[in-house]
Write an enzyme that holds these catalytic residues in place. Structure first.
Site, PDB file in Angstrom:
ATOM      1  N   ARG A 166       0.839  -1.211   0.000  1.00 12.27           N
ATOM      2  CA  ARG A 166       0.000   0.000   0.000  1.00 12.27           C
ATOM      3  C   ARG A 166       0.875   1.263   0.000  1.00 12.27           C
ATOM      4  O   ARG A 166       0.526   2.273   0.629  1.00 12.27           O
ATOM      5  CB  ARG A 166      -0.919   0.039   1.236  1.00 12.27           C
ATOM      6  CG  ARG A 166      -1.976  -1.045   1.288  1.00 12.27           C
ATOM      7  CD  ARG A 166      -3.042  -0.800   0.225  1.00 12.27           C
ATOM      8  NE  ARG A 166      -4.254  -1.510   0.503  1.00 12.27           N
ATOM      9  CZ  ARG A 166      -4.481  -2.788   0.185  1.00 12.27           C
ATOM     10  NH1 ARG A 166      -3.557  -3.487  -0.441  1.00 12.27           N
ATOM     11  NH2 ARG A 166      -5.637  -3.352   0.466  1.00 12.27           N
ATOM     12  N   SER A 238     -10.943  -0.820   3.124  1.00 14.54           N
ATOM     13  CA  SER A 238     -10.153  -0.962   4.355  1.00 14.54           C
ATOM     14  C   SER A 238      -9.818   0.419   4.905  1.00 14.54           C
ATOM     15  O   SER A 238      -9.214   1.222   4.205  1.00 14.54           O
ATOM     16  CB  SER A 238      -8.836  -1.678   4.074  1.00 14.54           C
ATOM     17  OG  SER A 238      -9.062  -2.933   3.522  1.00 14.54           O
ATOM     18  N   GLU A 334      -5.250   3.617   6.429  1.00 13.24           N
ATOM     19  CA  GLU A 334      -4.981   3.608   4.986  1.00 13.24           C
ATOM     20  C   GLU A 334      -5.657   4.832   4.361  1.00 13.24           C
ATOM     21  O   GLU A 334      -5.150   5.436   3.423  1.00 13.24           O
ATOM     22  CB  GLU A 334      -5.519   2.316   4.363  1.00 13.24           C
ATOM     23  CG  GLU A 334      -5.220   2.276   2.885  1.00 13.24           C
ATOM     24  CD  GLU A 334      -5.693   1.022   2.174  1.00 13.24           C
ATOM     25  OE1 GLU A 334      -6.301   0.145   2.797  1.00 13.24           O
ATOM     26  OE2 GLU A 334      -5.449   0.952   0.967  1.00 13.24           O
TER      27      GLU A 334
HETATM   28  N1  EPU Z   1     -10.587 -11.172   9.858  1.00  8.98           N
HETATM   29  C1  EPU Z   1     -11.312 -11.287  11.025  1.00  8.98           C
HETATM   30  N2  EPU Z   1     -12.291 -10.373  11.280  1.00  8.98           N
HETATM   31  C2  EPU Z   1     -12.578  -9.368  10.429  1.00  8.98           C
HETATM   32  C3  EPU Z   1     -11.839  -9.253   9.232  1.00  8.98           C
HETATM   33  C4  EPU Z   1     -10.841 -10.166   8.965  1.00  8.98           C
HETATM   34  O1  EPU Z   1     -11.090 -12.189  11.828  1.00  8.98           O
HETATM   35  O2  EPU Z   1     -13.483  -8.581  10.731  1.00  8.98           O
HETATM   36  C5  EPU Z   1      -9.557 -12.180   9.558  1.00  8.98           C
HETATM   37  C6  EPU Z   1      -9.972 -13.084   8.397  1.00  8.98           C
HETATM   38  O3  EPU Z   1     -10.734 -14.159   8.822  1.00  8.98           O
HETATM   39  C7  EPU Z   1      -8.629 -13.514   7.841  1.00  8.98           C
HETATM   40  C8  EPU Z   1      -7.753 -12.283   8.078  1.00  8.98           C
HETATM   41  O4  EPU Z   1      -8.385 -11.523   9.097  1.00  8.98           O
HETATM   42  O5  EPU Z   1      -8.104 -14.585   8.583  1.00  8.98           O
HETATM   43  C9  EPU Z   1      -7.555 -11.454   6.825  1.00  8.98           C
HETATM   44  O6  EPU Z   1      -8.827 -11.054   6.337  1.00  8.98           O
HETATM   45  P1  EPU Z   1      -9.140 -10.859   4.792  1.00  8.98           P
HETATM   46  O7  EPU Z   1      -8.609 -12.006   4.026  1.00  8.98           O
HETATM   47  O8  EPU Z   1     -10.583 -10.517   4.660  1.00  8.98           O
HETATM   48  O9  EPU Z   1      -8.249  -9.660   4.324  1.00  8.98           O
HETATM   49  P2  EPU Z   1      -7.731  -8.358   5.073  1.00  8.98           P
HETATM   50  O10 EPU Z   1      -6.316  -8.571   5.451  1.00  8.98           O
HETATM   51  O11 EPU Z   1      -8.682  -7.986   6.160  1.00  8.98           O
HETATM   52  C10 EPU Z   1      -6.777  -7.249   2.893  1.00  8.98           C
HETATM   53  C11 EPU Z   1      -6.911  -5.968   2.143  1.00  8.98           C
HETATM   54  C12 EPU Z   1      -8.252  -5.925   1.432  1.00  8.98           C
HETATM   55  C13 EPU Z   1      -8.307  -7.087   0.465  1.00  8.98           C
HETATM   56  C14 EPU Z   1      -8.146  -8.385   1.262  1.00  8.98           C
HETATM   57  C15 EPU Z   1      -8.102  -9.623   0.399  1.00  8.98           C
HETATM   58  C16 EPU Z   1      -5.618  -4.380   3.413  1.00  8.98           C
HETATM   59  C17 EPU Z   1      -5.636  -3.159   4.284  1.00  8.98           C
HETATM   60  N3  EPU Z   1      -6.793  -4.850   3.050  1.00  8.98           N
HETATM   61  O12 EPU Z   1      -7.795  -7.262   3.894  1.00  8.98           O
HETATM   62  O13 EPU Z   1      -8.294  -4.716   0.683  1.00  8.98           O
HETATM   63  O14 EPU Z   1      -9.533  -7.113  -0.244  1.00  8.98           O
HETATM   64  O15 EPU Z   1      -6.894  -8.339   2.000  1.00  8.98           O
HETATM   65  O16 EPU Z   1      -6.862  -9.807  -0.175  1.00  8.98           O
HETATM   66  O17 EPU Z   1      -4.535  -4.853   3.076  1.00  8.98           O
HETATM   67  C18 EPU Z   1      -9.147  -2.506   0.559  1.00  8.98           C
HETATM   68  O18 EPU Z   1      -7.974  -2.126   0.483  1.00  8.98           O
HETATM   69  O19 EPU Z   1     -10.100  -1.700   0.548  1.00  8.98           O
HETATM   70  C19 EPU Z   1      -9.431  -3.915   0.720  1.00  8.98           C
HETATM   71  C20 EPU Z   1     -10.647  -4.356   0.909  1.00  8.98           C
END
Ligand code: EPU
Length: 338
Positions: A166, A238, A334
């Site tokens: 990012r 995010s 972010e």
């Molecule tokens: N998780 C939770 N609770 C929540 C959210 C997530 O326990 O409320 C856990 C999930 O179960 C998983 C882990 O956290 O084990 C990661 O969650 P997820 O795969 O949904 O991805 P993220 O790390 O929360 C990032 C990006 C997203 C992108 C997803 C998928 C960032 C800041 N965000 O989210 O990007 O869609 O990975 O690759 O890096 C965005 O930038 O707007 C965005 C949505």
């Protein structure tokens, strides 16, 4: 086409749907328009400046006392091709997801995992947008822009952009200095399908064969299930970045919280899931008036209607404090707070 307005309402220009005004607003559809504008408006060059694409990464907590540049340059064209690759230039004002649809239709691979991310082409190198195992930096070849100090055209190779998670040079040395006008992407005619993210693999298998189209559909389905559509519910995706910490710290936390998701990123660093940390602090689905934390993804703050930017900001501060108190981890936004 150019448009120059004063006291301009931004409500339709930020995906949070916050009512705020900009003292000046300059929209243009050709980089030449911007060059002429800059070279002929010395006094406006002294104003505070902000570059606004799709508005999916800003939180306005007050009016903006300065000039907003809104690049709305259209166009998608093939620049070059070989037997294996194709170079496509897209204007800063093109919708990112429509560009992906174009690529998938043509059979050009490399961006399909980034489907449905809101925003415009111009923001892709700034943010180095990423999801489901891919970052834009993997397909960006060249970034063209205009230097805001003198109106001259500039070009940056991918390595000039200093991409990180990012992150890019546009958030540091070139912050506020360059307006991206177009981006050249290098895509593949023989794509390597990226199915490392378990949920994408499972959804593609459910849909049938592994193809660009099915990966795009799988990502869209997953995002629809987990993330609010900014057209229906104000949000900026995010709100926080996933924190990257020393692996030692992650290991210590893991000994107390064995279910905590974490991903080694190399060089003794580990990325934690901010959404998980926030959920553990009890925020998932929280609502206070018109502000809230999304019910399915705690990383996303939402505006249920008439929330002010300040209310959303205050909620984000409370979340930061509670995550710090429980885990000793500092979350970084972010979203850019204005
Ligand atoms: N998780 C939770 N609770 C929540 C959210 C997530 O326990 O409320 C856990 C999930 O179960 C998983 C882990 O956290 O084990 C990661 O969650 P997820 O795969 O949904 O991805 P993220 O790390 O929360 C990032 C990006 C997203 C992108 C997803 C998928 C960032 C800041 N965000 O989210 O990007 O869609 O990975 O690759 O890096 C965005 O930038 O707007 C965005 C949505």
């Amino acid at each position: 086409m150019i448009r120059f307005e004063e006291n301009f309402s931004l409500i339709k220009y930020n995906t949070f749907g916050i009512e705020a005004h900009s003292r000046y607003f300059f929209e243009f559809t050709e980089s030449e328009d911007l060059r002429i504008f800059i070279q002929n408006n010395e006094t406006l060059r002294e104003e505070n400046q902000l570059i606004l694409g799709g508005g999916s990464n800003y939180l306005f907590t007050s009016d903006f006392k300065g000039i907003i540049f809104h690049p709305n340059i259209p166009g998608i064209r093939v620049l070059d091709e070989t037997a294996t690759h194709i170079w496509i230039e897209a204007g800063a004002g093109e919708e990112w997801d429509q560009f992906i649809e174009y690529c998938v239709n043509k059979g050009y691979g490399g961006v399909e995992n980034l489907s449905l991310i809101p925003g415009k082409i111009g923001a892709t190198p700034v943010q180095n947008i990423g999801a489901y195992g891919i970052e834009a930096s993997q397909v960006i070849d060249t970034v063209y822009g205009i230097d805001l100090t003198n109106g001259e055209r500039v070009s940056l190779s991918a390595s000039d952009c200093h991409f990180g998670y990012r992150d890019s040079i546009f958030k540091h040395d070139l912050k506020g200095k360059i307006i991206v006008t177009s981006v050249v992407f290098k895509l593949s005619r023989f794509p390597e399908f990226k199915l490392g993210y378990g949920a994408v693999k499972a959804e593609v298998e459910r849909l049938g064969e592994v193809s660009l189209r099915n990966i795009r559909t799988a990502v869209i389905n997953i995002r629809h299930a987990k993330l609010p559509d900014p057209k229906e519910l104000g949000s900026a995706g995010s709100f926080f970045m996933n924190p990257v910490v020393d692996t030692e710290i992650a290991e210590r936390l893991k000994s107390n919280h064995p279910n905590m998701p974490s991903y080694q990123t190399g060089e003794g660093k580990t990325k934690l899931a901010a959404g998980w940390l926030i959920e553990q602090c009890g925020w998932k689905g929280f609502r206070d008036g018109d502000t809230g934390v999304h019910k399915d993804q705690s990383l996303v703050l939402v505006n249920y209607g008439k929330a002010s930017g300040m209310e959303i900001y205050n909620l984000s501060e409370k979340i930061k404090v509670s995550v710090y108190e429980k885990f000793g981890i500092e979350l970084n936004r972010e979203v850019i707070v204005i």
